[in-house]
Design an enzyme around this catalytic site. Structure first.
Site, PDB file in Angstrom:
ATOM      1  N   ARG A  62      37.586  37.673  35.993  1.00  0.00           N
ATOM      2  CA  ARG A  62      36.185  37.358  36.344  1.00  0.00           C
ATOM      3  C   ARG A  62      35.259  37.891  35.535  1.00  0.00           C
ATOM      4  NH1 ARG A  62      37.332  38.392  42.896  1.00  0.00           N
ATOM      5  NH2 ARG A  62      37.328  35.952  43.307  1.00  0.00           N
TER       6      ARG A  62
ATOM      7  N   LYS B 111      49.594  34.383  55.453  1.00  0.00           N
ATOM      8  CA  LYS B 111      49.531  34.180  56.900  1.00  0.00           C
ATOM      9  C   LYS B 111      48.702  32.802  57.379  1.00  0.00           C
ATOM     10  CE  LYS B 111      48.389  38.878  58.231  1.00  0.00           C
ATOM     11  NZ  LYS B 111      47.283  39.809  58.272  1.00  0.00           N
TER      12      LYS B 111
ATOM     13  N   GLY C 284      43.622  34.295  44.166  1.00  0.00           N
ATOM     14  CA  GLY C 284      44.160  35.316  43.344  1.00  0.00           C
ATOM     15  C   GLY C 284      45.673  35.349  42.987  1.00  0.00           C
TER      16      GLY C 284
ATOM     17  N   GLY D  85      38.810  31.934  48.339  1.00  0.00           N
ATOM     18  CA  GLY D  85      38.026  31.688  49.438  1.00  0.00           C
ATOM     19  C   GLY D  85      37.069  30.614  49.504  1.00  0.00           C
TER      20      GLY D  85
HETATM   21  C1  3PG Z   1      37.429  37.611  46.657  1.00  0.00           C
HETATM   22  O1  3PG Z   1      38.042  38.080  45.675  1.00  0.00           O
HETATM   23  O2  3PG Z   1      37.759  36.875  47.546  1.00  0.00           O
HETATM   24  C2  3PG Z   1      35.834  37.627  46.533  1.00  0.00           C
HETATM   25  O3  3PG Z   1      35.429  38.689  45.579  1.00  0.00           O
HETATM   26  C3  3PG Z   1      35.102  37.884  47.872  1.00  0.00           C
HETATM   27  O4  3PG Z   1      35.421  39.014  48.193  1.00  0.00           O
HETATM   28  P1  3PG Z   1      35.843  39.249  49.775  1.00  0.00           P
HETATM   29  O5  3PG Z   1      37.110  38.456  50.275  1.00  0.00           O
HETATM   30  O6  3PG Z   1      35.981  40.688  50.159  1.00  0.00           O
HETATM   31  O7  3PG Z   1      34.556  38.801  50.504  1.00  0.00           O
END
Ligand code: 3PG
Ligand code: MG
Length: 403
Positions: free
Chosen positions: A34, A205, A361, A384
């Protein structure tokens, strides 16, 4: 406005990035993707003579507090990120141990053209996640221009990702180069994807992804489901899943989802077999089982060979591929086979002309482990955010700039 249309020279520019990188116990950055992805925008703004004030969150400090209830300011500090940025940019990136307040204001005011300041974790303030206006105003007061390049966090309507944009005129805000690229690539799946469009969804999940699955079946032709979440769906179909991961309170939802997909004529494939383990560990005893009959006390930790063959054959026929989430516990070498083989199949399909987008990730980490990170069409910095966007949902971080 477009980034290229903004006046940037001599301007203090607040840049929201997603520098949320995994750190090990010693504050070493275990994956700097990132940070690397943020460099083009930083370099562009520097070249234009801007004075950069970078900000980001890191982790979820409110969830993992110290025993006394305080925020763990060391564990969730962006200081290691400042260090890494300095190395990568070959220039000092100044660091402030706060993101608002008089010292930060002074440091921002003293910046010269081409200098860079990184602020401390915005989530050290609960106001960040609440989208608090007063907190956003304090961030906004640091700068003349606002750039949002935090694609990974664009699905959050937080103070520094969305609300802060309201304090800047249209000609003083824009999305950055990473955000532009991510949206452009995701649009290839969102708008008129080449068909067949196949999605591979994995991860632990069902509860995290059931809404996604419901919307995805509106868009895709084929859906492959693996990972821990598959067992709840299998149980909903009446399978004996032994001690596999299950969310019993989601069985009804899972059943409804499967019915809806069947009505729509969407091909949803659940794994037929699994590599199972007698405990959740890297050294567990391992054997193969049909997913209809996983023995009592045993749990599925990876998709089996029959499932692999079926999934791979679908991947070979796909023209567009979305991959989010591993097929098993790939962190354990003994249960990484399914994820690896599917990753390999996605790479091969890409070589033959399919468009492939990998986000989230874990699937990105799996691909990197395979050494194939650059062999897919697009490796997203958002998990997400990508999923929200591909369901057709608005991203608050994007909307805040574009409205
Ligand atoms: C992530 O890695 O999902 C983003 O940086 C957002 O973080 P969060 O899911 O804790 O809001
Ligand atoms: Mg997240």
């Amino acid at each position: 406005m477009k980034l290229s249309d903004l006046s940037l020279s001599n301007k203090r520019i607040l840049v929201r990035l997603d520098l949320n990188c995994p750190l090990d116990g010693e504050q070493n950055i275990s994956d700097d993707s990132r940070i690397l992805a943020a460099l083009p925008t930083i370099k562009y703004l520097i070249k234009k003579g801007g004075r950069l004030i970078l900000c980001s969150h890191l982790g979820r400090p409110d969830k993992k507090r110290l025993p006394n209830g305080n925020i763990d300011r060391q564990r969730f500090s962006l200081a290691p990120i400042a260090q890494r940025l300095s190395e990568l940019l070959d220039q000092t990136v100044f660091f402030q141990q706060d993101c608002i307040g008089p010292e930060v204001q002074a440091a921002a005011a003293n910046l010269q053209n081409g200098q860079i300041l990184l602020l401390e974790n915005t989530r050290f303030y609960k106001e960040e996640k609440k989208g608090d206006k007063a907190f956003a105003a304090e961030l906004a007061a640091l700068a003349d221009v606002y750039i949002n390049d935090a694609f990974g966090t664009a699905h959050r309507a937080h103070a520094s990702t969305a609300v802060v944009a309201d304090f800047f005129l249209p000609q003083a805000k824009a999305i950055g180069l990473l955000m532009q690229k991510e949206v452009e690539q995701a649009n290839k799946l969102l708008h008129e994807p080449k068909r067949p469009y196949l999605a591979i969804v994995g991860g632990a999940k069902v509860s995290d992804k059931i809404l996604l699955l419901e919307k995805l079946v509106e868009k895709v032709d084929v859906l492959l489901i693996g990972g821990g979440m598959a067992y709840t769906l299998l149980k909903a179909q009446g399978a004996e899943i032994g001690a596999s991961l299950v969310e019993d309170d989601k069985l009804d939802l899972a059943k409804k989802f499967l019915e809806k997909a069947a009505q729509k004529g969407i091909k949803v494939l659940l794994p037929e077999d699994s590599y199972i383990a007698n405990e959740f560990s890297a050294t567990a005893e391992k054997k193969l089982a049909d997913n209809k009959n996983i023995p009592t006390g045993w749990m599925g930790l990876d998709i089996g060979p029959k499932a692999q063959t079926a999934f791979i054959s679908e991947i070979q026929q796909a023209a567009s591929i979305l991959w989010n989430g591993p097929m098993g516990v790939f962190e354990f070498a003994a249960f990484a086979e399914g994820t690896k083989k599917l990753g390999q199949a996605v790479v091969e399909a890409t070589q033959k002309g399919a468009f492939s987008l990998v986000g989230g990730g874990d699937s990105v980490a799996a691909l990197k482990k395979l050494g194939k990170a650059h062999a897919v069409s697009h490796l997203s910095t958002g998990g997400g955010a990508t999923l929200e966007y591909l369901q057709g949902n608005e991203l608050p971080g994007l909307k805040a700039i574009e409205q």
